[in-house]
Design a protein around this motif. Structure first.
Motif, PDB file in Angstrom:
ATOM      1  N   TYR A  70      49.171 -25.216  40.024  1.00 43.65           N
ATOM      2  CA  TYR A  70      48.525 -26.266  40.803  1.00 43.65           C
ATOM      3  C   TYR A  70      47.147 -25.791  41.269  1.00 43.65           C
ATOM      4  CZ  TYR A  70      53.018 -28.680  40.975  1.00 43.65           C
ATOM      5  OH  TYR A  70      54.175 -29.336  40.625  1.00 43.65           O
ATOM      6  N   MET A  71      46.214 -26.734  41.338  1.00 49.69           N
ATOM      7  CA  MET A  71      44.881 -26.362  41.803  1.00 49.69           C
ATOM      8  C   MET A  71      44.249 -27.472  42.635  1.00 49.69           C
ATOM      9  SD  MET A  71      42.505 -26.590  38.351  1.00 49.69           S
ATOM     10  CE  MET A  71      41.056 -26.562  39.384  1.00 49.69           C
ATOM     11  N   PRO A  72      43.968 -27.199  43.929  1.00 47.95           N
ATOM     12  CA  PRO A  72      43.065 -28.080  44.661  1.00 47.95           C
ATOM     13  C   PRO A  72      41.680 -28.002  44.000  1.00 47.95           C
ATOM     14  CG  PRO A  72      44.239 -26.564  46.126  1.00 47.95           C
ATOM     15  CD  PRO A  72      44.469 -26.088  44.729  1.00 47.95           C
ATOM     16  N   ASP A  73      40.784 -28.876  44.404  1.00 47.92           N
ATOM     17  CA  ASP A  73      39.465 -28.965  43.733  1.00 47.92           C
ATOM     18  C   ASP A  73      39.654 -29.251  42.249  1.00 47.92           C
ATOM     19  OD1 ASP A  73      38.165 -28.425  46.122  1.00 47.92           O
ATOM     20  OD2 ASP A  73      37.920 -26.284  45.699  1.00 47.92           O
ATOM     21  N   GLY A  74      40.664 -30.052  41.909  1.00 48.14           N
ATOM     22  CA  GLY A  74      41.032 -30.248  40.515  1.00 48.14           C
ATOM     23  C   GLY A  74      40.511 -31.526  39.887  1.00 48.14           C
ATOM     24  N   GLY A  75      39.398 -32.052  40.379  1.00 53.71           N
ATOM     25  CA  GLY A  75      38.809 -33.245  39.780  1.00 53.71           C
ATOM     26  C   GLY A  75      38.023 -32.931  38.527  1.00 53.71           C
ATOM     27  N   MET A  76      37.737 -33.964  37.740  1.00 52.03           N
ATOM     28  CA  MET A  76      36.974 -33.787  36.507  1.00 52.03           C
ATOM     29  C   MET A  76      35.556 -33.326  36.804  1.00 52.03           C
ATOM     30  SD  MET A  76      39.175 -34.421  34.193  1.00 52.03           S
ATOM     31  CE  MET A  76      38.251 -34.669  32.684  1.00 52.03           C
ATOM     32  N   LYS A  77      35.010 -33.663  37.966  1.00 53.43           N
ATOM     33  CA  LYS A  77      33.683 -33.202  38.351  1.00 53.43           C
ATOM     34  C   LYS A  77      33.757 -32.026  39.309  1.00 53.43           C
ATOM     35  CE  LYS A  77      31.556 -37.757  37.734  1.00 53.43           C
ATOM     36  NZ  LYS A  77      30.761 -38.852  38.389  1.00 53.43           N
ATOM     37  N   GLU A  78      34.933 -31.431  39.418  1.00 49.02           N
ATOM     38  CA  GLU A  78      35.127 -30.273  40.283  1.00 49.02           C
ATOM     39  C   GLU A  78      35.461 -29.063  39.399  1.00 49.02           C
ATOM     40  OE1 GLU A  78      36.573 -33.060  44.028  1.00 49.02           O
ATOM     41  OE2 GLU A  78      38.082 -32.198  42.691  1.00 49.02           O
ATOM     42  N   ASP A  79      36.621 -28.456  39.573  1.00 50.19           N
ATOM     43  CA  ASP A  79      36.903 -27.211  38.843  1.00 50.19           C
ATOM     44  C   ASP A  79      37.964 -27.352  37.750  1.00 50.19           C
ATOM     45  OD1 ASP A  79      35.071 -25.564  40.229  1.00 50.19           O
ATOM     46  OD2 ASP A  79      36.442 -25.482  41.934  1.00 50.19           O
ATOM     47  N   PHE A  80      38.375 -28.582  37.450  1.00 50.91           N
ATOM     48  CA  PHE A  80      39.441 -28.761  36.461  1.00 50.91           C
ATOM     49  C   PHE A  80      39.038 -28.212  35.097  1.00 50.91           C
ATOM     50  CE2 PHE A  80      41.884 -31.400  33.397  1.00 50.91           C
ATOM     51  CZ  PHE A  80      43.170 -31.061  33.798  1.00 50.91           C
ATOM     52  N   HIS A  81      37.840 -28.572  34.616  1.00 50.56           N
ATOM     53  CA  HIS A  81      37.381 -28.085  33.313  1.00 50.56           C
ATOM     54  C   HIS A  81      37.294 -26.559  33.292  1.00 50.56           C
ATOM     55  CE1 HIS A  81      36.558 -31.934  31.516  1.00 50.56           C
ATOM     56  NE2 HIS A  81      35.763 -32.288  32.484  1.00 50.56           N
ATOM     57  N   HIS A  82      36.800 -25.986  34.375  1.00 46.75           N
ATOM     58  CA  HIS A  82      36.586 -24.543  34.415  1.00 46.75           C
ATOM     59  C   HIS A  82      37.912 -23.791  34.280  1.00 46.75           C
ATOM     60  CE1 HIS A  82      33.137 -25.834  37.320  1.00 46.75           C
ATOM     61  NE2 HIS A  82      32.914 -26.230  36.084  1.00 46.75           N
ATOM     62  N   ILE A 104      44.287 -31.444  41.463  1.00 52.26           N
ATOM     63  CA  ILE A 104      44.320 -32.479  42.505  1.00 52.26           C
ATOM     64  C   ILE A 104      42.882 -32.819  42.888  1.00 52.26           C
ATOM     65  CG2 ILE A 104      45.217 -33.102  44.780  1.00 52.26           C
ATOM     66  CD1 ILE A 104      46.925 -30.250  44.064  1.00 52.26           C
ATOM     67  N   GLU A 105      42.473 -34.028  42.554  1.00 54.27           N
ATOM     68  CA  GLU A 105      41.101 -34.449  42.836  1.00 54.27           C
ATOM     69  C   GLU A 105      40.923 -34.701  44.330  1.00 54.27           C
ATOM     70  OE1 GLU A 105      38.619 -38.156  41.128  1.00 54.27           O
ATOM     71  OE2 GLU A 105      39.412 -36.765  39.609  1.00 54.27           O
ATOM     72  N   ASN A 106      39.783 -34.322  44.849  1.00 52.48           N
ATOM     73  CA  ASN A 106      39.535 -34.451  46.286  1.00 52.48           C
ATOM     74  C   ASN A 106      39.175 -35.871  46.700  1.00 52.48           C
ATOM     75  OD1 ASN A 106      39.830 -31.726  47.298  1.00 52.48           O
ATOM     76  ND2 ASN A 106      38.006 -31.211  46.118  1.00 52.48           N
ATOM     77  N   THR A 107      39.545 -36.200  47.926  1.00 54.24           N
ATOM     78  CA  THR A 107      39.025 -37.381  48.600  1.00 54.24           C
ATOM     79  C   THR A 107      38.246 -36.927  49.842  1.00 54.24           C
ATOM     80  OG1 THR A 107      41.119 -37.662  49.785  1.00 54.24           O
ATOM     81  CG2 THR A 107      40.810 -38.957  47.766  1.00 54.24           C
ATOM     82  N   GLU A 108      38.933 -36.215  50.738  1.00 53.48           N
ATOM     83  CA  GLU A 108      38.280 -35.582  51.892  1.00 53.48           C
ATOM     84  C   GLU A 108      38.633 -34.099  51.854  1.00 53.48           C
ATOM     85  OE1 GLU A 108      38.227 -37.494  55.789  1.00 53.48           O
ATOM     86  OE2 GLU A 108      39.290 -39.194  54.889  1.00 53.48           O
ATOM     87  N   ARG A 109      37.840 -33.361  51.120  1.00 52.44           N
ATOM     88  CA  ARG A 109      38.134 -31.945  50.856  1.00 52.44           C
ATOM     89  C   ARG A 109      38.281 -31.129  52.140  1.00 52.44           C
ATOM     90  NH1 ARG A 109      35.095 -27.109  49.780  1.00 52.44           N
ATOM     91  NH2 ARG A 109      36.125 -25.835  48.153  1.00 52.44           N
ATOM     92  N   ARG A 110      37.339 -31.268  53.051  1.00 58.33           N
ATOM     93  CA  ARG A 110      37.348 -30.442  54.257  1.00 58.33           C
ATOM     94  C   ARG A 110      38.456 -30.837  55.226  1.00 58.33           C
ATOM     95  NH1 ARG A 110      30.768 -29.865  55.203  1.00 58.33           N
ATOM     96  NH2 ARG A 110      30.408 -28.601  53.311  1.00 58.33           N
ATOM     97  N   ARG A 111      38.936 -32.050  55.108  1.00 66.46           N
ATOM     98  CA  ARG A 111      40.110 -32.456  55.895  1.00 66.46           C
ATOM     99  C   ARG A 111      41.366 -31.791  55.348  1.00 66.46           C
ATOM    100  NH1 ARG A 111      42.321 -38.194  54.426  1.00 66.46           N
ATOM    101  NH2 ARG A 111      42.828 -36.916  52.595  1.00 66.46           N
ATOM    102  N   ASP A 112      41.563 -31.877  54.029  1.00 67.86           N
ATOM    103  CA  ASP A 112      42.822 -31.445  53.423  1.00 67.86           C
ATOM    104  C   ASP A 112      42.994 -29.932  53.367  1.00 67.86           C
ATOM    105  OD1 ASP A 112      43.547 -34.060  52.971  1.00 67.86           O
ATOM    106  OD2 ASP A 112      42.875 -34.087  50.885  1.00 67.86           O
ATOM    107  N   LEU A 113      41.907 -29.195  53.219  1.00 68.33           N
ATOM    108  CA  LEU A 113      42.017 -27.766  52.913  1.00 68.33           C
ATOM    109  C   LEU A 113      41.877 -26.864  54.127  1.00 68.33           C
ATOM    110  CD1 LEU A 113      40.012 -27.687  49.554  1.00 68.33           C
ATOM    111  CD2 LEU A 113      42.479 -27.975  49.907  1.00 68.33           C
ATOM    112  N   THR A 114      41.663 -27.439  55.298  1.00 67.09           N
ATOM    113  CA  THR A 114      41.526 -26.646  56.517  1.00 67.09           C
ATOM    114  C   THR A 114      42.693 -26.875  57.455  1.00 67.09           C
ATOM    115  OG1 THR A 114      40.227 -28.404  57.580  1.00 67.09           O
ATOM    116  CG2 THR A 114      39.006 -26.689  56.404  1.00 67.09           C
TER     117      THR A 114
END
Length: 288
Positions: A70-82, A104-114
């Motif tokens: 599993y990976m947070p920051d997993g959007g197509m414009k985030e780190d999924f490709h990498h 997992i693609e972000n909606t409110e990254r700083r809300r979810d990951l802190t």
């Protein structure tokens, strides 16, 4: 005059022949797909979340159950490709076991990951922070069951994240240790809440019934990242927590902006590698 006329006629024939040649045809561009995407209407988060799935080549056809990364920051414009690129290459060259990758693609990254914070400066980074417990509940109650229902997977799970996502990985390792088997935290933002996670590391590791799990922790040249990670590494070294395996990998030649790819590659080779092949002497049942 006659010779000149023949020359002109020949030139005309050659030109006409060239003009009559059929133009080359090209196929219409095709879509290039590296995975699949689904959405989950989350009751826990009160929103729709997009999930991106990567399956190693050939594994959808043979039906072999796969462990899940599993990976947070997993959007197509985030780190999924990498990350899926590293997984694809590492699986192909045999330095990593095949994994299903769930981004997992972000909606409110700083809300979810802190997590919660008592530092007023932390609360300035976004309108809403401190939602990591709800995000973990979304993973546990909604996303992970959905993946188990849709795909042939084993019970083994891992999670990888960098920066704030690394903070979430590290926090989960301590506060809900049984959620994953392997935790990969790359340059985690452990300065959050004045470094409380690092300060509490030893006490959390001393709590009874620690589940077996593995942590891979990597840091760049950022002093804040190094300082808090060192405290956590010292706690891991001092506290006897049976079943807890850990690796601390300082990478002082990397910056916070450059560490993710190299550290992920090293982490996958270290904690997600194929099991060593049995030698002829060790094969077979154990001696009584």
């Amino acid at each position: 005059m006659h010779r000149c006329t023949r020359t002109v006629s020949l030139a005309c024939l050659l030109l006409c022949g060239c003009a009559a040649a059929p133009a080359p045809t090209t196929a219409a561009p095709a879509e290039l797909a590296i995975g699949r995407s689904l959405t989950i209407d989350s009751r826990v988060l009160g929103e729709t979340r997009r999930i991106n799935i990567y399956t190693p080549p050939g594994h959808e056809a043979d039906g072999t159950p796969l462990p899940v990364l599993y990976m947070p920051d997993g959007g197509m414009k985030e780190d999924f490709h990498h990350i899926t690129g590293i997984v694809q290459v590492s699986t192909a060259n045999g330095t990593m076991r095949p994994f299903l990758v769930v981004g997992i693609e972000n909606t409110e990254r700083r809300r979810d990951l802190t997590g919660p914070t008592n530092d007023p400066e932390d609360r300035k980074i976004a309108p809403r922070v401190g939602g990591s417990a709800a995000f973990r509940r979304f993973l546990r109650e909604e996303l992970m069951p959905e993946i188990r229902q849709r795909y042939r997977v084993t019970e083994e799970t891992a999670i990888v994240g960098e920066s704030l996502a690394g903070l979430f990985v590290l926090e989960t390792f301590f506060v809900e240790p049984a959620l994953f088997d392997t935790y990969i935290a790359i340059d985690p933002s452990a300065w959050w809440d004045r470094g409380s996670l690092a300060q509490q590391a030893a006490a959390r590791l001393q709590q009874p019934e620690q589940p077996p799990r593995t942590l891979y922790l990597a840091t760049s040249d950022e002093p804040d990242m190094q300082r808090h990670a060192q405290v956590i590494a010292e706690a891991l070294g001092q506290v006897d927590a049976p079943g807890v395996r850990w690796h601390y990998a300082p990478m002082p030649d990397e910056h916070h902006s450059t560490i993710f790819h190299g550290a992920a590659l090293r982490a996958f080779r270290t904690v997600l590698a194929p099991a060593p092949a049995e030698s002829p002497q060790s094969a077979g049942p154990a001696s009584p």
